[in-house]
Design an enzyme around this catalytic site. Sequence first.
Site, PDB file in Angstrom:
ATOM      1  N   LYS A   1       0.843  -1.191   0.000  1.00 30.62           N
ATOM      2  CA  LYS A   1       0.000   0.000   0.000  1.00 30.62           C
ATOM      3  C   LYS A   1       0.887   1.253   0.000  1.00 30.62           C
ATOM      4  CE  LYS A   1      -3.837   1.631   2.778  1.00 30.62           C
ATOM      5  NZ  LYS A   1      -4.737   1.307   3.877  1.00 30.62           N
TER       6      LYS A   1
ATOM      7  N   GLU B   1      10.558  -4.722   4.274  1.00 26.47           N
ATOM      8  CA  GLU B   1      10.616  -6.117   3.830  1.00 26.47           C
ATOM      9  C   GLU B   1      10.317  -6.217   2.331  1.00 26.47           C
ATOM     10  OE1 GLU B   1       8.990  -4.989   6.479  1.00 26.47           O
ATOM     11  OE2 GLU B   1       9.208  -6.355   8.176  1.00 26.47           O
TER      12      GLU B   1
ATOM     13  N   GLY C   1      -4.918  -2.603   5.278  1.00 28.80           N
ATOM     14  CA  GLY C   1      -4.043  -3.682   4.815  1.00 28.80           C
ATOM     15  C   GLY C   1      -4.577  -5.071   5.110  1.00 28.80           C
ATOM     16  N   ARG C   2      -4.959  -5.322   6.370  1.00 25.56           N
ATOM     17  CA  ARG C   2      -5.359  -6.690   6.741  1.00 25.56           C
ATOM     18  C   ARG C   2      -6.764  -7.048   6.268  1.00 25.56           C
ATOM     19  NH1 ARG C   2      -4.403  -3.467  10.931  1.00 25.56           N
ATOM     20  NH2 ARG C   2      -6.065  -2.884  12.377  1.00 25.56           N
TER      21      ARG C   2
ATOM     22  N   GLU D   1      -3.963  -7.747  15.279  1.00 26.60           N
ATOM     23  CA  GLU D   1      -3.561  -6.387  14.902  1.00 26.60           C
ATOM     24  C   GLU D   1      -4.760  -5.441  15.075  1.00 26.60           C
ATOM     25  OE1 GLU D   1      -0.269  -5.676  11.860  1.00 26.60           O
ATOM     26  OE2 GLU D   1      -1.970  -4.917  10.743  1.00 26.60           O
TER      27      GLU D   1
ATOM     28  N   HIS E   1      -3.107 -34.468  17.257  1.00 27.05           N
ATOM     29  CA  HIS E   1      -1.879 -35.180  17.629  1.00 27.05           C
ATOM     30  C   HIS E   1      -0.795 -34.207  18.074  1.00 27.05           C
ATOM     31  CE1 HIS E   1      -3.307 -39.070  16.080  1.00 27.05           C
ATOM     32  NE2 HIS E   1      -4.014 -38.298  15.268  1.00 27.05           N
TER      33      HIS E   1
ATOM     34  N   LYS F   1       9.649  -1.077  14.345  1.00 20.32           N
ATOM     35  CA  LYS F   1      10.131  -0.681  13.009  1.00 20.32           C
ATOM     36  C   LYS F   1      11.139   0.448  13.129  1.00 20.32           C
ATOM     37  CE  LYS F   1       5.990  -0.839  10.206  1.00 20.32           C
ATOM     38  NZ  LYS F   1       5.161  -0.037   9.320  1.00 20.32           N
TER      39      LYS F   1
HETATM   40  O1  F6P Z   1       2.116  -4.756   9.991  1.00 14.73           O
HETATM   41  C1  F6P Z   1       1.763  -3.449   9.754  1.00 14.73           C
HETATM   42  C2  F6P Z   1       1.264  -3.179   8.368  1.00 14.73           C
HETATM   43  O2  F6P Z   1       1.001  -1.834   8.256  1.00 14.73           O
HETATM   44  C3  F6P Z   1       0.021  -3.995   8.015  1.00 14.73           C
HETATM   45  O3  F6P Z   1      -1.149  -3.481   8.500  1.00 14.73           O
HETATM   46  C4  F6P Z   1       0.105  -4.015   6.536  1.00 14.73           C
HETATM   47  O4  F6P Z   1      -0.735  -4.989   6.048  1.00 14.73           O
HETATM   48  C5  F6P Z   1       1.579  -4.302   6.350  1.00 14.73           C
HETATM   49  O5  F6P Z   1       2.192  -3.559   7.368  1.00 14.73           O
HETATM   50  C6  F6P Z   1       2.171  -4.012   4.996  1.00 14.73           C
HETATM   51  O6  F6P Z   1       2.104  -2.670   4.612  1.00 14.73           O
HETATM   52  P1  F6P Z   1       2.242  -2.240   3.104  1.00 14.73           P
HETATM   53  O7  F6P Z   1       1.138  -2.844   2.329  1.00 14.73           O
HETATM   54  O8  F6P Z   1       2.173  -0.739   3.097  1.00 14.73           O
HETATM   55  O9  F6P Z   1       3.579  -2.714   2.594  1.00 14.73           O
END
Ligand code: F6P
Length: 546
Positions: free
Chosen positions: A208, A214, A268-269, A354, A385, A513
């Site tokens: 987003k 990452e 995002g989620r 979250e 199990h 972060k």
């Molecule tokens: O973990 C925090 C967060 O902001 C999530 O809510 C989101 O889904 C994720 O990081 C990834 O963010 P982005 O889509 O901006 O890379």
Amino acid sequence: MTLKKINPTKTKSWKKLKTHFKEIENEEIKNLLSSRPSNEDFNLKWNDFNVNISKNRIDNTTLNLLIELANECDLKDAISKQFNGDSINETEKRAVLHTAVRTDGNEKINFNGLDIVPSILETRKQIKSFTNDVISGELKGHTGKSFTDIVNIGIGGSDLGPVMIVEALKHYSSGLKPHFVSNVDGDHVLETIKSLNPETTLFIIVSKTFTTQETISNANTIKEWLVSKLDKNAISKHFAAVSTNVSEIKKFGINSKMVFSMNDWVGGRFSLWSSVGLSISLAIGYDNFRKLLSGAHKMDKHFQKTEFKNNIPVILALLSVWYNNFFKCETEAVIPYTQYLNRLPAYLQQAIMESNGKSVDRSGKVVEYQTGNIIWGDTGTNSQHAFFQLIHQGTKLIPCDFIGFKKPLFKENTQHNKLMSNFFAQTEALMTGKSEKTVVDELKKSGLNESEINLLKTFKVFKGNRPTNTFLINQLTPESLGSLVAMYEHKIFVQGIIWNIYSYDQWGVELGKQLASKVLKEIEDQKISNHDSSTNSLLKTYLSNQ
Ligand code: F6P
């Protein structure tokens, strides 16, 4: 308009629930079950869903009081504000409209005075034609070959939703082979690409913000790899992007035709339904992606329009509040009886934890009651199990969701009754337990003498009275999965409303972060600044081994 700020513990129904809890705390589910005049209210039927809540430590009064609580917290008002696009994510000043992206197209959804449905349908059209072009082989890579593999590069909501759905619906595969890269662990990305053919692989960067460490690190590693294997001009043919950050996408070198937009009113989620779900559409085909949305949309309508007593997400949320705040249960387990749903617990961990892992209420005050519960789980029968020992005989009370399907996906599957007999047996065993008398009788029958029986019997007793919800769904299809996931989304929202917290922000992920970027600089400069003594010593040990 913003959400009302109502402290649940100050409501009349909360006080009544406290008194009622004392009456019911030691009741046995099996007795409650047999004493109910009818179990009709404890079996919610909707489309091909059967949601049976009869194995819970509740009676009709509990349900009525919980519904009273929802009314006193003005859940109705909150639902209508969410669906109307009000700024209910107040700390980020955003509306919450993930429900809009799964519209059936036959409605108007106004946001800031504008109907957003046409632009949602436009994005869908783009997803459809891109999906069809990739699957049919019309869209080709740099060397003229069709794509065989797709790699979703994203993390959190830009990964967990798509990977869970793609795994769940792999039976419906389009033929493209999906891969997911999320962790900033370089070994993850290198392990994934080592077996891929750069000529036939399409990469989708999903972020987003397009600034997430990452995702951007992995995208850059892949870009370097692609350029080294093919050449620089391959970038525009092998990368697509889903983001709101147009300028960064351009800088990366992505062809504007391969860019899919996002809206800041989809969190995002909760975004797998939007263009974030591009990898889903590619992996199972657009028609199936559309069915997934349609299943979710149907659940939205159920949630919006059904009276609370028959409203599945509302009842599930209230039961969860009951166990969390009155029985003081800290965790809930989700056990799907299909291997396809093996990523559901991980997906729900982000969605639930979250969202509702908050300790400040909507007035900015620290809460004096428990909020978001811990979610965990794995598929049945594997989990039987593994951790079921603790659920059956441990010291903790863990309410569980059992999710099962009447029909398997393979016609040739002759094991389904075996799977489902475990599904039914476990909820029965968790409720009934095994009394000392039964244990002793069994041990006598097996020929043990009295002293042997006395030694062994207590270990073999099951107290039972463990609550479960049973979800019996016709079959795992794109549509039923869409409904199931939307059901959990709405449950999260209802819980947040009752707990008087903001479910749609996530400030808790920021601190780590920020610190990580400071630490990274210190590691790169080989200069450790003033941390606490524990962190200083760990960092020095790390650097000394490099
Ligand atoms: O973990 C925090 C967060 O902001 C999530 O809510 C989101 O889904 C994720 O990081 C990834 O963010 P982005 O889509 O901006 O890379």
